[in-house]
Write an enzyme that holds these catalytic residues in place. Structure first.
Site, mmCIF file in Angstrom:
data_model
loop_
_atom_site.group_PDB
_atom_site.id
_atom_site.type_symbol
_atom_site.label_atom_id
_atom_site.label_comp_id
_atom_site.label_asym_id
_atom_site.label_seq_id
_atom_site.Cartn_x
_atom_site.Cartn_y
_atom_site.Cartn_z
ATOM 1 N N CYS A 185 1.131 -1.732 0.164
ATOM 2 C CA CYS A 185 0.164 0.111 -0.020
ATOM 3 C C CYS A 185 0.606 1.132 0.446
ATOM 4 C CB CYS A 185 -0.883 0.419 1.373
ATOM 5 S SG CYS A 185 -1.930 -1.630 1.930
ATOM 6 N N HIS A 195 23.756 -34.473 -7.722
ATOM 7 C CA HIS A 195 22.441 -35.645 -6.570
ATOM 8 C C HIS A 195 21.283 -35.889 -6.457
ATOM 9 C CE1 HIS A 195 26.856 -35.871 -4.464
ATOM 10 N NE2 HIS A 195 26.945 -34.711 -4.874
ATOM 11 N N TRP A 232 -2.942 -2.618 -1.374
ATOM 12 C CA TRP A 232 -2.435 -4.356 -1.925
ATOM 13 C C TRP A 232 -3.096 -4.742 -1.224
ATOM 14 C CZ3 TRP A 232 0.806 -8.041 -0.340
ATOM 15 C CH2 TRP A 232 1.317 -9.069 -0.995
ATOM 16 N N ARG A 279 4.921 0.317 -6.742
ATOM 17 C CA ARG A 279 4.560 -0.372 -5.391
ATOM 18 C C ARG A 279 3.786 -1.627 -5.140
ATOM 19 N NH1 ARG A 279 6.383 2.311 -0.361
ATOM 20 N NH2 ARG A 279 5.323 0.680 0.849
ATOM 21 N N GLU A 287 10.500 -13.514 -11.140
ATOM 22 C CA GLU A 287 9.598 -13.276 -11.230
ATOM 23 C C GLU A 287 9.118 -12.101 -11.981
ATOM 24 O OE1 GLU A 287 11.000 -9.242 -7.920
ATOM 25 O OE2 GLU A 287 13.184 -10.307 -9.196
ATOM 26 N N LYS A 307 15.768 -13.438 -10.683
ATOM 27 C CA LYS A 307 15.659 -12.178 -11.662
ATOM 28 C C LYS A 307 14.056 -12.487 -12.825
ATOM 29 C CE LYS A 307 15.351 -9.000 -10.834
ATOM 30 N NZ LYS A 307 16.366 -8.868 -9.061
ATOM 31 N N ASN A 323 -1.668 2.410 5.882
ATOM 32 C CA ASN A 323 -0.253 1.337 5.738
ATOM 33 C C ASN A 323 -0.113 0.746 6.665
ATOM 34 O OD1 ASN A 323 -0.743 2.738 3.000
ATOM 35 N ND2 ASN A 323 1.417 2.901 3.288
ATOM 36 N N GLY A 324 0.371 -0.796 6.334
ATOM 37 C CA GLY A 324 0.205 -1.685 7.587
ATOM 38 C C GLY A 324 -0.366 -2.983 7.834
ATOM 39 N N LYS A 332 6.796 -3.847 -4.495
ATOM 40 C CA LYS A 332 7.948 -3.471 -4.418
ATOM 41 C C LYS A 332 8.858 -3.450 -2.846
ATOM 42 C CE LYS A 332 11.585 -1.098 -5.820
ATOM 43 N NZ LYS A 332 12.945 -2.191 -6.358
ATOM 44 N N GLU A 345 20.430 -14.787 -8.082
ATOM 45 C CA GLU A 345 20.582 -13.448 -7.948
ATOM 46 C C GLU A 345 19.329 -13.769 -9.860
ATOM 47 O OE1 GLU A 345 18.132 -11.534 -6.500
ATOM 48 O OE2 GLU A 345 18.686 -9.729 -8.741
#
Ligand code: M6R
Length: 608
Positions: free
Chosen positions: A2, A504, A75, A27, A488, A485, A101-102, A603, A481
């Site tokens: 949010c 293995h 969100w 975000r 996502e 990338k 927010n939260g 974000k 990484e």
């Protein structure tokens, strides 16, 4: 996650709120709304979906008269993304509107209490309890009602409140969720993120946990939880408006990939003076560094992978054990951390809930905390004992690129700095490595230039169901990484493996035409990785190798080869990651994905 904005002044509030919300779109959100106070009446507009829908509904805000207002991008956490669940939420008497927010963790108990007292709930959100609590505690003094309401809330919140009885004022409150006040002339603002403020003002006040503030067009007064005024410093926002905009690029992600040489230079160059690394934001003295027995790095997502890359450099140069821990695991692991531990916390946003919690847990156990953060004044920056900022500028794309490479660069600086302080490196090696580190921005630029044709390669590697990323040692850290990338933003299942682990178990999955991205920049163990390439090739895999310039050994083994400039192995992650970022970007583009705002992602992950 949010985002919130607010305005009080003499201009029409709605267009300013909508512009601010657009700056927060990156975000991630699923609905948006604004509340504007006009002639002692609050008009609320909220919609599911894009801010463009809200602009359409309000004619870009022109249809909403009033000079005071609050806005929100939601969100969904509690309740589906619907118009009703979107913020702002109104009190039953129509006197108050709230954005939040939260997460209010005790909302179920509060909701039951309020329902019993006769309050009517419209939404399924946790937030709605806030507006009804304010209504319940209000007896003509909004400040008192905010204090009493805050005292009842458990969890995290950044709140914005307007009230028809106090038509020029906006109240805000903060607990464990970012909140910044924008100081103007004859007008004032607030937002959850400086990107929403930079077009209007560069003067900012960063609120701390437990504080709340009364904002009018001509004044900002910040109070502690007991309601006493507190002195706050006005900080200067150095980010420019341009860097928070796309500047001609199709996506923020591409712009931010291209910005990496500048971002890494801005991060490392000012910290190298006269052949020495100066970290004067910290007090990491020789005595302190030789007193610790381990370093723990904690973070989430890409920041965690930056930690994995940094571990190799720190261990190699400082000869001290480095553990890299996922923040969401560390916080619940009863960690073996005490005053002999240096905890390095990595976070682009500085607001990641799990990282904050892990950091507080380790601080309580006696660790000294060093934060590596991009957002000035963020919670992690403010909570750490010392902070080294990554000067990457605003990162808007959900998928981090320059955030990651600047974090890795700070760890390289730290590794060399600490090795020198701890007397674990001779002068010649120190000077050679420092010279090499100075070339990092240039090498990153070369890696970008050498891979301008990667979009063509993406045409071959897009549309597949899964990819494997393999490597050893430093290459393995980059593989982690690279795979994140890819998954996502392109929604391709991508897994990374230490190349030696394939046999293995995982090699059972390698079939005809399975794409395998093989990272081979670490010369010391290259022969070993080459054997793994042969193994997967023998099972029909399509191998795309990443290696350093002029390494022709790989050309005959792999189906395709991407080259990057050669750099000292311990510093290679920041260079090697470039083609993988570009590959993920172009594969996502071929797959028709929403690159800057991938589905289900935000974000800044400010909830647990
Ligand atoms: O803001 P932070 O660096 O604390 O964020 C950590 C992760 O949420 C973040 O790196 C995430 O994994 C990114 N989407 C990766 O691109």
């Amino acid at each position: 996650m949010c985002g919130i904005v607010g305005y009080t002044g003499s201009q029409k509030a709605a267009p300013i709120l909508l512009e601010g919300l657009k700056k927060l779109e990156y975000r991630g959100y699923d609905s948006a709304g604004i509340a504007v106070l006009n002639n002692k009446v609050i008009e609320v507009n909220k919609v599911t979906g894009r801010i463009a829908n809200l602009c359409e509904r309000t004619a870009d805000g022109k249809n909403c008269p009033g000079t005071v207002g609050i806005g929100h991008t939601r969100w969904a956490t509690h309740g589906a993304p619907t118009d009703t669940n979107a913020h702002p939420h109104m009190s039953n008497d129509g006197k108050f509107a709230v954005v939040h927010n939260g997460i209010i963790e005790n909302y179920i108990a509060l909701r039951e209490e309020l329902i019993q007292k006769g309050y009517r709930f419209e939404s399924q959100t946790d937030t709605e309890v806030v507006v009804h609590l304010i209504e319940m505690y209000y007896n003509g003094d909004l400040k008192k009602a905010v204090i009493k309401t805050s005292a009842r809330l458990q969890g995290s919140y950044a709140l914005g409140v307007v009230c028809t009885d106090e038509p020029e004022k906006v109240y805000v409150a903060r607990e464990a969720s970012p909140l910044i006040l924008g100081v103007g002339v004859g007008e004032n603002y607030f937002a959850s993120d400086v990107t929403a403020l930079v077009s209007y003002t560069r003067n900012a006040i960063y609120m701390d946990d437990g504080e709340f503030a009364e904002i009018t067009p001509d004044s900002i007064t910040v109070f502690n939880p007991a309601g006493q005024p507190v002195e706050k410093k006005i900080s200067r926002i150095t980010w420019d408006v341009g860097s928070a905009e796309k500047g001609g690029y199709e996506h923020f992600m591409l712009k931010e990939i291209i910005e990496q040489p500048r971002a890494v230079k801005a991060t490392i160059a000012p910290r190298i003076k006269d052949g020495e690394i100066i970290l004067d934001e910290t007090e990491l003295t020789a005595d302190y560094l030789t007193s610790i027995n381990k370093i723990v790095i904690t973070a989430c997502g890409s920041a965690y992978y930056a930690g994995c890359a940094g571990k190799y450099a720190i261990e190699k140069l400082c000869r001290i054990p480095v553990q890299v821990e996922l923040a969401s695991e560390l916080r619940y692991s009863d960690p073996l951390i005490d005053e002999h531990t240096l905890l390095i916390v990595l976070s682009q946003s500085g607001e990641t809930a799990d990282t904050i919690a892990a950091m507080k847990e380790c601080k309580n156990r006696g660790a000294t905390t060093l934060a590596v953060v991009n957002v000035v004044g963020s919670t992690i920056a403010n909570t750490a004992d010392f902070t080294l900022y990554t000067w990457a500028g605003p990162e808007i794309a959900v998928a981090t690129t320059k955030g990651y490479s600047t974090q890795v660069s700070v760890l390289y600086l730290f590794a060399l700095y600490a090795a020198k302080k701890m007397n674990r490196i001779d002068d010649k090696l120190y000077n050679d490595l420092l010279e090499c580190l100075k070339t990092l921005p240039k090498k990153i630029q070369e890696a970008i230039d050498m891979n301008s044709a990667i979009s063509t390669l993406a045409k071959k590697y897009h549309g597949v169901d899964s990819m494997f990323f393999i490597g050893r040692n430093t290459d393995y850290a980059v593989a982690l990484e690279g795979a994140l990338k890819m998954k996502e933003i392109s929604y391709v299942h991508a897994e990374s493996y230490a190349a030696g682990e394939l046999k293995h178990g995982t090699i059972a999955l390698v079939e005809e035409h399975q794409p395998v991205i093989a990272l081979c920049c670490n010369e010391a163990i290259m022969e070993k990785t080459m054997s793994n390439i042969v193994e997967v090739k023998a099972r029909g895999a399509e191998v795309l190798a990443v290696t350093f310039k002029d390494n022709h050994k790989i050309v005959s083994l792999a189906d395709d080869v991407i080259f990057v400039p050669k750099i000292e192995m311990i510093f290679s992650a920041a260079v090697e990651i470039i083609p993988l970022q570009l590959l993920a970007y172009y594969v996502a583009k071929e797959n028709g994905c929403d690159i800057d705002k991938p589905k289900n992602l935000a974000k800044s992950v400010t909830v647990e």
